[in-house]
Design a protein around this motif. Sequence first.
Motif, PDB file in Angstrom:
ATOM      1  N   GLY A 156       0.788  -1.231   0.000  1.00  0.00           N
ATOM      2  CA  GLY A 156       0.000   0.000   0.000  1.00  0.00           C
ATOM      3  C   GLY A 156       0.815   1.273   0.000  1.00  0.00           C
ATOM      4  O   GLY A 156       0.287   2.353   0.263  1.00  0.00           O
ATOM      5  N   THR A 157       2.089   1.191  -0.332  1.00  0.00           N
ATOM      6  CA  THR A 157       3.002   2.344  -0.264  1.00  0.00           C
ATOM      7  C   THR A 157       2.673   3.384  -1.331  1.00  0.00           C
ATOM      8  O   THR A 157       2.227   3.045  -2.431  1.00  0.00           O
ATOM      9  CB  THR A 157       4.449   1.867  -0.452  1.00  0.00           C
ATOM     10  OG1 THR A 157       4.724   0.850   0.522  1.00  0.00           O
ATOM     11  CG2 THR A 157       5.441   2.994  -0.309  1.00  0.00           C
ATOM     12  N   THR A 158       2.919   4.664  -1.001  1.00  0.00           N
ATOM     13  CA  THR A 158       2.827   5.731  -2.005  1.00  0.00           C
ATOM     14  C   THR A 158       3.877   6.793  -1.690  1.00  0.00           C
ATOM     15  O   THR A 158       4.479   6.805  -0.598  1.00  0.00           O
ATOM     16  CB  THR A 158       1.419   6.361  -2.044  1.00  0.00           C
ATOM     17  OG1 THR A 158       1.271   7.100  -3.250  1.00  0.00           O
ATOM     18  CG2 THR A 158       1.177   7.269  -0.845  1.00  0.00           C
ATOM     19  N   VAL A 159       4.101   7.710  -2.657  1.00  0.00           N
ATOM     20  CA  VAL A 159       5.068   8.793  -2.492  1.00  0.00           C
ATOM     21  C   VAL A 159       4.376  10.108  -2.833  1.00  0.00           C
ATOM     22  O   VAL A 159       3.674  10.211  -3.843  1.00  0.00           O
ATOM     23  CB  VAL A 159       6.307   8.586  -3.399  1.00  0.00           C
ATOM     24  CG1 VAL A 159       7.191   9.827  -3.401  1.00  0.00           C
ATOM     25  CG2 VAL A 159       7.093   7.374  -2.936  1.00  0.00           C
ATOM     26  N   TYR A 160       4.557  11.102  -1.977  1.00  0.00           N
ATOM     27  CA  TYR A 160       3.936  12.420  -2.156  1.00  0.00           C
ATOM     28  C   TYR A 160       4.872  13.490  -1.625  1.00  0.00           C
ATOM     29  O   TYR A 160       5.338  13.410  -0.470  1.00  0.00           O
ATOM     30  CB  TYR A 160       2.599  12.443  -1.416  1.00  0.00           C
ATOM     31  CG  TYR A 160       1.853  13.751  -1.481  1.00  0.00           C
ATOM     32  CD1 TYR A 160       1.557  14.354  -2.698  1.00  0.00           C
ATOM     33  CD2 TYR A 160       1.451  14.391  -0.313  1.00  0.00           C
ATOM     34  CE1 TYR A 160       0.864  15.551  -2.761  1.00  0.00           C
ATOM     35  CE2 TYR A 160       0.746  15.592  -0.351  1.00  0.00           C
ATOM     36  CZ  TYR A 160       0.454  16.159  -1.583  1.00  0.00           C
ATOM     37  OH  TYR A 160      -0.233  17.348  -1.634  1.00  0.00           O
ATOM     38  N   ASN A 161       5.178  14.450  -2.497  1.00  0.00           N
ATOM     39  CA  ASN A 161       6.055  15.567  -2.108  1.00  0.00           C
ATOM     40  C   ASN A 161       7.402  15.091  -1.552  1.00  0.00           C
ATOM     41  O   ASN A 161       7.897  15.587  -0.535  1.00  0.00           O
ATOM     42  CB  ASN A 161       5.374  16.470  -1.086  1.00  0.00           C
ATOM     43  CG  ASN A 161       4.485  17.509  -1.753  1.00  0.00           C
ATOM     44  OD1 ASN A 161       4.730  17.891  -2.901  1.00  0.00           O
ATOM     45  ND2 ASN A 161       3.472  17.955  -1.041  1.00  0.00           N
TER      46      ASN A 161
END
Length: 468
Positions: free
Chosen positions: A288-293
């Motif tokens: 469920g990983t994500t990357v933001y900023n």
Amino acid sequence: MCLELMCMCLLGLHVDNLLSETCFLQPFANVTGSLNDHGVCQCSVYLPDPVFPVQKVEMLEITAQVLSEKFDRELTKVSQYTKAIEMYEQKIQNLTIKVEHMESTSVSYMELDFQLLKLEISEMERLVTQLKSTLVGSNVIVEQLYVEIKNLTLMVNDLESLDKNNILAIHREIVALQNRLKECEKHRNQTTKPSYFPPGSCGHGGIVNISQPYVVQLNWKGFSFKYGSWGRDYSLRTPQKDLYWIAPLNTDGRLLEYYRLHNSYDDLLLLKNARELKIPYGYGEGSGTTVYNNFMYYNIYNSREIGKLDLNTNTLTVRKTLPNAAYGNRFSYAGVGWQDMDFAVDESGLWVIYSTEDNTGNIMISKLNETTLDVLHTWNTRQYKPSISNAFIICGVLYATRPVNTRKEEIFYTYDTNTEQEGKISIIMDKMLETIQSINYNPSDQVLYVYSDGYLVKYDLIFQPVLH
């Protein structure tokens, strides 16, 4: 003496022994008397049958009872027959109206219409035949019913033969097809371009279609690493800068230990200039990983905590508990283990998709403060999380997917956090491989980044204009 005896008998007195001057309390017609050798008077009395016919009376009573019961049964039958006849008469009237309507109208009926009509008539014919067999003798009303039903059968057969090939319906279908062909001819040289919506814009009406899958490559660790996630950083601070990330799980499909960063799409394709880093203390769990900023967000191993990892320094800057969140593979997606928390990014920021015990495994959506990881607001849905294969969020609308077969996935469910309304849609996604482990949406290019059985796959999205 004899005269005295006769008087006694006439008076109805009791005398013992008929042969020795015995009389009964019964009237009699004749008495004769005589003297014997000893001078004793003897009387001969002729009496009727003195025994009362009790058995005959009982038999008559039984016979009367049986006859009474038979009469009641027959009377009940008459009442039932009367009701049945009234019902059949009503049915015949209804069928007659149907047949007359079919005769008078220009509508062409399908074969099924005739078959249903025949079925009704044959059922009535069967019931009337049974009624006739139960009646003794002739009954004019039932005979008349039977004749009318036979006439209805003939009428329906005649009607069916008149439109045996359903000519009118075929003619109308031909006209409709001709009109459609004219429309195709009219627009054959015109190509409709999908509406354009600027990156980061929510001025559309949601997803209307999706492109064919584009397989970028196998993850750098190999085919055995089937679980994981990947995508492109959506950065509001440096929108012109590209950052692609890949986070495959270990072969156990649970532990997130290593990840890679590429500063351009070309670097990713050519597998060059990559920074391979190891998750610091805590590790990650699930796809469920994500990357933001320029920060990576993930579920910290074996806990209900969220981790915020600075990609510039590879340090865990924030660690926060997600209140009441289920963990430990309690409510993961169907076919994908250990994804109890699924982080998502849309035009408005950071989200997490999860479940709780109190919500009995249904999807919960929480908007997060990306700086502190505090929950800003939560929405409860009625969609059971383990029954879907994955989810993503666009403009505050959650989209859920489910497998159709090994080569197709369907986007089938929506939940709009703006209106708190659930919805059903059907958008088919073609798949190169059987299982989708994660989906990450990126608002800057409006692309879905899908990790499928170890491969990195992309889908372009097509949005529809806002419907007024």
